[in-house]
Scaffold this active site. Sequence first.
Site, PDB file in Angstrom:
ATOM      1  N   PHE A  40       1.261  -1.386   0.048  1.00 23.41           N
ATOM      2  CA  PHE A  40      -0.433   0.105  -0.115  1.00 23.41           C
ATOM      3  C   PHE A  40       1.011   1.133  -0.057  1.00 23.41           C
ATOM      4  CE2 PHE A  40       1.003  -0.582   4.641  1.00 23.41           C
ATOM      5  CZ  PHE A  40       1.372   0.387   4.641  1.00 23.41           C
ATOM      6  N   LYS A  79      -1.946  -7.546  -8.439  1.00 21.10           N
ATOM      7  CA  LYS A  79      -2.408  -7.621  -7.586  1.00 21.10           C
ATOM      8  C   LYS A  79      -2.049  -6.640  -6.815  1.00 21.10           C
ATOM      9  CE  LYS A  79      -3.110  -8.748  -3.836  1.00 21.10           C
ATOM     10  NZ  LYS A  79      -4.088  -7.885  -3.337  1.00 21.10           N
ATOM     11  N   GLU A 118      -5.268  -3.531  -1.847  1.00 21.83           N
ATOM     12  CA  GLU A 118      -6.817  -3.260  -1.684  1.00 21.83           C
ATOM     13  C   GLU A 118      -6.982  -1.544  -1.069  1.00 21.83           C
ATOM     14  OE1 GLU A 118      -5.781  -5.876   1.944  1.00 21.83           O
ATOM     15  OE2 GLU A 118      -5.753  -5.928   0.080  1.00 21.83           O
ATOM     16  N   SER A 150       4.483  -7.884   4.423  1.00 20.83           N
ATOM     17  CA  SER A 150       4.861  -8.155   6.082  1.00 20.83           C
ATOM     18  C   SER A 150       6.121  -8.780   5.684  1.00 20.83           C
ATOM     19  CB  SER A 150       3.802  -8.306   6.941  1.00 20.83           C
ATOM     20  OG  SER A 150       3.320  -9.466   6.250  1.00 20.83           O
ATOM     21  N   CYS A 180       9.785   1.000   3.256  1.00 15.51           N
ATOM     22  CA  CYS A 180      10.863  -0.245   3.407  1.00 15.51           C
ATOM     23  C   CYS A 180      12.335  -0.050   4.049  1.00 15.51           C
ATOM     24  CB  CYS A 180      11.158  -0.921   2.002  1.00 15.51           C
ATOM     25  SG  CYS A 180       9.732  -1.175   0.944  1.00 15.51           S
TER      26      CYS A 180
END
Length: 268
Positions: free
Chosen positions: A126, A150, A153, A203, A258
Amino acid sequence: YNPSYGTQIGEVLYATNGVANKAVESSYEASKAWSKTGLSYRAELILKFRQGVINKSNEIIEICITEAGKTRPDAEAEFDRAVQALTHAAGVQHFYPSNYSQNVAGGIDIADLRFPIGVIAGVGPFNFPILIPILHSAMALVTGNTYIAKPSEKVPSISRLYADIWKEAGLPDGCYNVLNGEKEIVELLVRHEKVDGLAFIGSTAAAKSLKMLGVENNTKVQALGGGKNHMIVLPDADLDMSADAAVSASFGAAGQRCMAVSVVVAVG
């Protein structure tokens, strides 16, 4: 939801298993022709996509600000890095060579050949909705693979917009598909016999789970999880500059990067 205000700004329809299978089948069929295109053809298409992204820079940056909650300078910096990544990908002929060693033994030559592996799925985080889908898709496509995005969301819209830009650039149908969903869709992709690789950023727990799932299903998985980033402050450091850098690196983007610093080591 807009993370700055907590207000709902839209809805995204999650893919069913049937839709996911359809996307994989589409990518698989497209890979048969796409994998046979040449490096120069694919590099030229990357440059067309790059220009399309630049043309829609304001729209992309605004979506990032709204959906990811980034400050404008942060979103603009991410956009600049994404354009740099596309410039690099377009130079595929320079960083993707094959090697040939003649007469390594009596009458024996060695050739190092590279082949596309097939359908690649990219699962993005995200926190970098502009950069990561471009990194994943551009490198997969320019090396002759087809790609299924993908996105998280939480930030789905930029990957959808990229699909339109790829189409406008001339990418054949099926080479870039977008699926929305959560864990179930990702696991379906890793298990699918026609998905050959998956690139993941997220994660540590999810990265480990997907890596193990990839081993079980003979799917190549590039899984990048969390890290502990250490900032080392040496005795001769400028303390004001070091303090400013530590705060910015630790709490910029609310620490959701990150390379966010989580440990400061003061020497002496």
